[in-house]
Write a protein that holds these residues in place. Sequence first.
Motif, PDB file in Angstrom:
ATOM      1  N   VAL A 452      53.813  15.466   0.778  1.00 20.84           N
ATOM      2  CA  VAL A 452      55.068  15.182   0.067  1.00 20.84           C
ATOM      3  C   VAL A 452      54.993  13.825  -0.630  1.00 20.84           C
ATOM      4  O   VAL A 452      55.454  13.641  -1.761  1.00 20.84           O
ATOM      5  CB  VAL A 452      56.259  15.232   1.045  1.00 20.84           C
ATOM      6  N   GLY A 453      54.350  12.822   0.040  1.00 21.00           N
ATOM      7  CA  GLY A 453      54.211  11.500  -0.577  1.00 21.00           C
ATOM      8  C   GLY A 453      53.382  11.550  -1.856  1.00 21.00           C
ATOM      9  O   GLY A 453      53.728  10.940  -2.878  1.00 21.00           O
ATOM     10  N   GLU A 454      52.271  12.290  -1.782  1.00 22.46           N
ATOM     11  CA  GLU A 454      51.439  12.416  -2.999  1.00 22.46           C
ATOM     12  C   GLU A 454      52.172  13.165  -4.096  1.00 22.46           C
ATOM     13  O   GLU A 454      52.047  12.838  -5.285  1.00 22.46           O
ATOM     14  CB  GLU A 454      50.135  13.118  -2.648  1.00 22.46           C
ATOM     15  N   LEU A 455      52.949  14.197  -3.709  1.00 26.87           N
ATOM     16  CA  LEU A 455      53.725  14.927  -4.712  1.00 26.87           C
ATOM     17  C   LEU A 455      54.759  14.022  -5.362  1.00 26.87           C
ATOM     18  O   LEU A 455      54.984  14.076  -6.580  1.00 26.87           O
ATOM     19  CB  LEU A 455      54.426  16.124  -4.053  1.00 26.87           C
ATOM     20  N   LEU A 456      55.396  13.179  -4.564  1.00 29.13           N
ATOM     21  CA  LEU A 456      56.378  12.257  -5.134  1.00 29.13           C
ATOM     22  C   LEU A 456      55.717  11.272  -6.082  1.00 29.13           C
ATOM     23  O   LEU A 456      56.236  10.961  -7.165  1.00 29.13           O
ATOM     24  CB  LEU A 456      57.103  11.508  -4.006  1.00 29.13           C
ATOM     25  N   ALA A 457      54.539  10.740  -5.701  1.00 28.19           N
ATOM     26  CA  ALA A 457      53.820   9.796  -6.573  1.00 28.19           C
ATOM     27  C   ALA A 457      53.353  10.477  -7.846  1.00 28.19           C
ATOM     28  O   ALA A 457      53.375   9.892  -8.935  1.00 28.19           O
ATOM     29  CB  ALA A 457      52.630   9.195  -5.816  1.00 28.19           C
ATOM     30  N   PHE A 458      52.921  11.726  -7.688  1.00 30.88           N
ATOM     31  CA  PHE A 458      52.445  12.449  -8.861  1.00 30.88           C
ATOM     32  C   PHE A 458      53.588  12.893  -9.764  1.00 30.88           C
ATOM     33  O   PHE A 458      53.476  12.898 -10.985  1.00 30.88           O
ATOM     34  CB  PHE A 458      51.628  13.663  -8.408  1.00 30.88           C
ATOM     35  N   GLY A 574      44.079  13.800  -5.969  1.00 33.21           N
ATOM     36  CA  GLY A 574      43.438  12.501  -6.191  1.00 33.21           C
ATOM     37  C   GLY A 574      42.966  12.323  -7.627  1.00 33.21           C
ATOM     38  O   GLY A 574      43.356  11.373  -8.320  1.00 33.21           O
ATOM     39  N   LEU A 575      42.119  13.246  -8.124  1.00 34.20           N
ATOM     40  CA  LEU A 575      41.603  13.128  -9.488  1.00 34.20           C
ATOM     41  C   LEU A 575      42.709  13.356 -10.520  1.00 34.20           C
ATOM     42  O   LEU A 575      42.671  12.791 -11.616  1.00 34.20           O
ATOM     43  CB  LEU A 575      40.460  14.122  -9.714  1.00 34.20           C
ATOM     44  N   ALA A 576      43.692  14.204 -10.184  1.00 39.14           N
ATOM     45  CA  ALA A 576      44.829  14.380 -11.106  1.00 39.14           C
ATOM     46  C   ALA A 576      45.576  13.065 -11.269  1.00 39.14           C
ATOM     47  O   ALA A 576      46.028  12.712 -12.366  1.00 39.14           O
ATOM     48  CB  ALA A 576      45.756  15.475 -10.578  1.00 39.14           C
ATOM     49  N   MET A 577      45.749  12.318 -10.165  1.00 39.18           N
ATOM     50  CA  MET A 577      46.402  11.018 -10.227  1.00 39.18           C
ATOM     51  C   MET A 577      45.564  10.033 -11.048  1.00 39.18           C
ATOM     52  O   MET A 577      46.104   9.249 -11.846  1.00 39.18           O
ATOM     53  CB  MET A 577      46.644  10.487  -8.817  1.00 39.18           C
ATOM     54  N   VAL A 578      44.229  10.031 -10.858  1.00 40.05           N
ATOM     55  CA  VAL A 578      43.349   9.143 -11.637  1.00 40.05           C
ATOM     56  C   VAL A 578      43.493   9.441 -13.132  1.00 40.05           C
ATOM     57  O   VAL A 578      43.593   8.535 -13.963  1.00 40.05           O
ATOM     58  CB  VAL A 578      41.885   9.324 -11.187  1.00 40.05           C
ATOM     59  N   HIS A 579      43.489  10.731 -13.463  1.00 39.87           N
ATOM     60  CA  HIS A 579      43.629  11.116 -14.875  1.00 39.87           C
ATOM     61  C   HIS A 579      44.950  10.604 -15.444  1.00 39.87           C
ATOM     62  O   HIS A 579      44.996  10.100 -16.583  1.00 39.87           O
ATOM     63  CB  HIS A 579      43.540  12.640 -14.986  1.00 39.87           C
ATOM     64  N   ARG A 580      46.033  10.721 -14.650  1.00 37.38           N
ATOM     65  CA  ARG A 580      47.343  10.256 -15.149  1.00 37.38           C
ATOM     66  C   ARG A 580      47.343   8.739 -15.347  1.00 37.38           C
ATOM     67  O   ARG A 580      47.898   8.237 -16.331  1.00 37.38           O
ATOM     68  CB  ARG A 580      48.436  10.668 -14.166  1.00 37.38           C
ATOM     69  N   ILE A 581      46.715   7.988 -14.453  1.00 41.82           N
ATOM     70  CA  ILE A 581      46.673   6.526 -14.575  1.00 41.82           C
ATOM     71  C   ILE A 581      45.887   6.120 -15.827  1.00 41.82           C
ATOM     72  O   ILE A 581      46.324   5.250 -16.601  1.00 41.82           O
ATOM     73  CB  ILE A 581      46.049   5.906 -13.310  1.00 41.82           C
ATOM     74  N   VAL A 582      44.738   6.728 -16.028  1.00 43.31           N
ATOM     75  CA  VAL A 582      43.918   6.399 -17.203  1.00 43.31           C
ATOM     76  C   VAL A 582      44.660   6.750 -18.485  1.00 43.31           C
ATOM     77  O   VAL A 582      44.664   5.985 -19.464  1.00 43.31           O
ATOM     78  CB  VAL A 582      42.558   7.132 -17.127  1.00 43.31           C
ATOM     79  N   ASP A 583      45.317   7.900 -18.493  1.00 44.98           N
ATOM     80  CA  ASP A 583      46.061   8.324 -19.686  1.00 44.98           C
ATOM     81  C   ASP A 583      47.213   7.366 -19.975  1.00 44.98           C
ATOM     82  O   ASP A 583      47.518   7.077 -21.131  1.00 44.98           O
ATOM     83  CB  ASP A 583      46.567   9.751 -19.476  1.00 44.98           C
ATOM     84  N   ALA A 584      47.882   6.860 -18.933  1.00 39.27           N
ATOM     85  CA  ALA A 584      48.985   5.921 -19.135  1.00 39.27           C
ATOM     86  C   ALA A 584      48.492   4.612 -19.757  1.00 39.27           C
ATOM     87  O   ALA A 584      49.278   3.898 -20.394  1.00 39.27           O
ATOM     88  CB  ALA A 584      49.684   5.647 -17.799  1.00 39.27           C
ATOM     89  N   HIS A 585      47.221   4.277 -19.563  1.00 39.31           N
ATOM     90  CA  HIS A 585      46.657   3.058 -20.148  1.00 39.31           C
ATOM     91  C   HIS A 585      46.066   3.303 -21.545  1.00 39.31           C
ATOM     92  O   HIS A 585      45.460   2.401 -22.124  1.00 39.31           O
ATOM     93  CB  HIS A 585      45.560   2.492 -19.241  1.00 39.31           C
ATOM     94  N   GLY A 586      46.212   4.509 -22.077  1.00 43.93           N
ATOM     95  CA  GLY A 586      45.631   4.816 -23.375  1.00 43.93           C
ATOM     96  C   GLY A 586      44.120   4.969 -23.327  1.00 43.93           C
ATOM     97  O   GLY A 586      43.439   4.775 -24.333  1.00 43.93           O
ATOM     98  N   GLY A 587      43.593   5.324 -22.144  1.00 45.14           N
ATOM     99  CA  GLY A 587      42.160   5.455 -21.977  1.00 45.14           C
ATOM    100  C   GLY A 587      41.706   6.898 -21.936  1.00 45.14           C
ATOM    101  O   GLY A 587      42.492   7.837 -22.109  1.00 45.14           O
ATOM    102  N   VAL A 588      40.408   7.080 -21.672  1.00 46.52           N
ATOM    103  CA  VAL A 588      39.801   8.408 -21.613  1.00 46.52           C
ATOM    104  C   VAL A 588      38.920   8.460 -20.379  1.00 46.52           C
ATOM    105  O   VAL A 588      38.183   7.505 -20.081  1.00 46.52           O
ATOM    106  CB  VAL A 588      38.950   8.694 -22.873  1.00 46.52           C
ATOM    107  N   ILE A 589      38.992   9.584 -19.634  1.00 45.91           N
ATOM    108  CA  ILE A 589      38.125   9.793 -18.476  1.00 45.91           C
ATOM    109  C   ILE A 589      37.295  11.048 -18.704  1.00 45.91           C
ATOM    110  O   ILE A 589      37.808  12.073 -19.172  1.00 45.91           O
ATOM    111  CB  ILE A 589      38.946   9.912 -17.172  1.00 45.91           C
TER     112      ILE A 589
END
Length: 618
Positions: A452-458, A574-589
Amino acid sequence: MRLLELRRLFPVRTLRVRLMLTSLLVVALPIAIVGVALEREGRQALRSEKEDKLFALARVLDLELGPGGYDALIADLPTGWTDRAAAIRHLNRKLAPATDRVADAAPGVGVGYYSRRLDAIVTYGPSRDHANTVGLSIPEDHPGRDVMATKVPRAEAGTLVRGPILNAMLPIIRDGEAIGYIWSNEFSSAIEAQASAIDLAVVVASVGGLVVAFGIISVLSRRLSREVGVIVHGLAAMKRDLRRPIPALRDELGEIVEAINGMAKALNDARSLNENILASVADAIVAVDLEGRVTAVNPAAEHLYGVTSAEVIGKPYRSLFPKEARLDSVLLDTLQTGRVHAAVTIDLPRAEQTLRINATSSVLRDGDGKRIGAVVVLKDVSERERLMVQVMRADRLAALGELTAGIAHEVRNPLTSIRGFIQYLDECESLEEWRAYGPLIIRQVDSLNHLVGELLAFGRPQPPRIATVDVPQLIKEMAFLARGKSDARIELACDGSFPTIEADGEALKQALLNLIINAIQAIPDGGTVTVSTRTEGEHVAIVVKDDGVGVAPENLDKVFDPFFSTKPSGTGLGLAMVHRIVDAHGGVITIDSAPGKGTVVEIRLPIVHHDQTPEPVS
């Protein structure tokens, strides 16, 4: 006034006159050079010929003197050399017949002997003209004295005993001594008359050559000017109509005419092709000149603006919009600043509605690269955006369905375990079994809480808190934390010149820690995880590489999807969260992996953070 009259009489700007003047210059210059050279060579040759003739006469007189010289001739004189006057008379009587005979054989030539011992003229032929000079001594500066002193023959032009003459002086050498000299001379006036005759012949020949050349050049230039006039008039007609060819000509001009007609046809075909292309293009195209006046519009632009080309060609581009409308045009911005715009979304106000337009503008340049205006291509994307909204809504609904299915799957397993334990314990009266199964139930509840915590963060992402981040230091900290979770070897290869960047440090820590832990979990015992960095222009790259089991090709496209995981205990967030963080910074993974060859994950981030929210352009 005279200058204007001369210009009126001789219009030097016409092609024919220029050709004639140029040709005459080209012809006259060589003729003048050859004439001057011939005149100089003629004079030099004439003088050389005169000198050769005079020295020949002097050598004849030297032979007449005999091998004994003056001593042999004066041997029968009782007084010998002691009586100077008698010696001069005696030598004159002996030598005068020879000098007179030579002088009579070469009219205009004067010859004679000079005795060094007597320092006197012994004879000067013809005697009838120069007998009065016998017995005279030459001046101290007379060149004859140099001839006797140096024993070298010499030809001298100047005023001497006889007057202005060319004098050839030959030393009389007997027993190695110069006993006098013989001269042979001719008046300079006679030589100059012959030289003048040579000059006259050269001048006549040069003038004759120029006259003939002028006639030939005049005829040829008239013909050439007439044919060039045909080309000039033909080009003037082509300005109005490219379909009117220039009449055919002969020779090289004919080839030029053929080339011009061919280029005109190609240009007309290209113009027709461009017009057909512009007419058939579905996107609106508008071009303006440096003053912002419309120079071209295609039918799509006419339909978009609700005008005709006849109404707007030559008028300011701003006249296409209502006067009260606020105008921030990419076309005019490109025209003023030279800045190119690509696929900029703008609002185009129309009477019935406001259209969403995709605008691309660029600078127009001529063949020399000089700026002549600007052009904009406008694409109506209003309908496309409406369809995209529908597609995105459908995608979100599909994603929501997948997310719901994933949540249900992840929640069902712990709930099933809890339900089973509760049922078992409900029938069990042993306190020991309650103590044994209680922690298992708590772990399942914790697992649900973690999910539930990860779902809330995501599901509720926070905007990045931008600050200056030292990426190499951040990597060292995350590598230290990850080492405590495994005995895998972690190697760092950070660029020493790596710059600080603008980013959310805590979010990057979470992303890097997830990537390093994933890499550690994917490698067998004794494996290595390498974290490296590099700089690429305005971006930085962070690369996490492992030599683990790798990812199957069919799973590479799913690794960033929520709830997809190849690990038995993984949640897939985990990787879905990483992708969202990189995308929020205008980056590419990106990820590159193969079974048994390890995995490489690369993050590219901008050094300077840019707000991802686009500013409206109207």
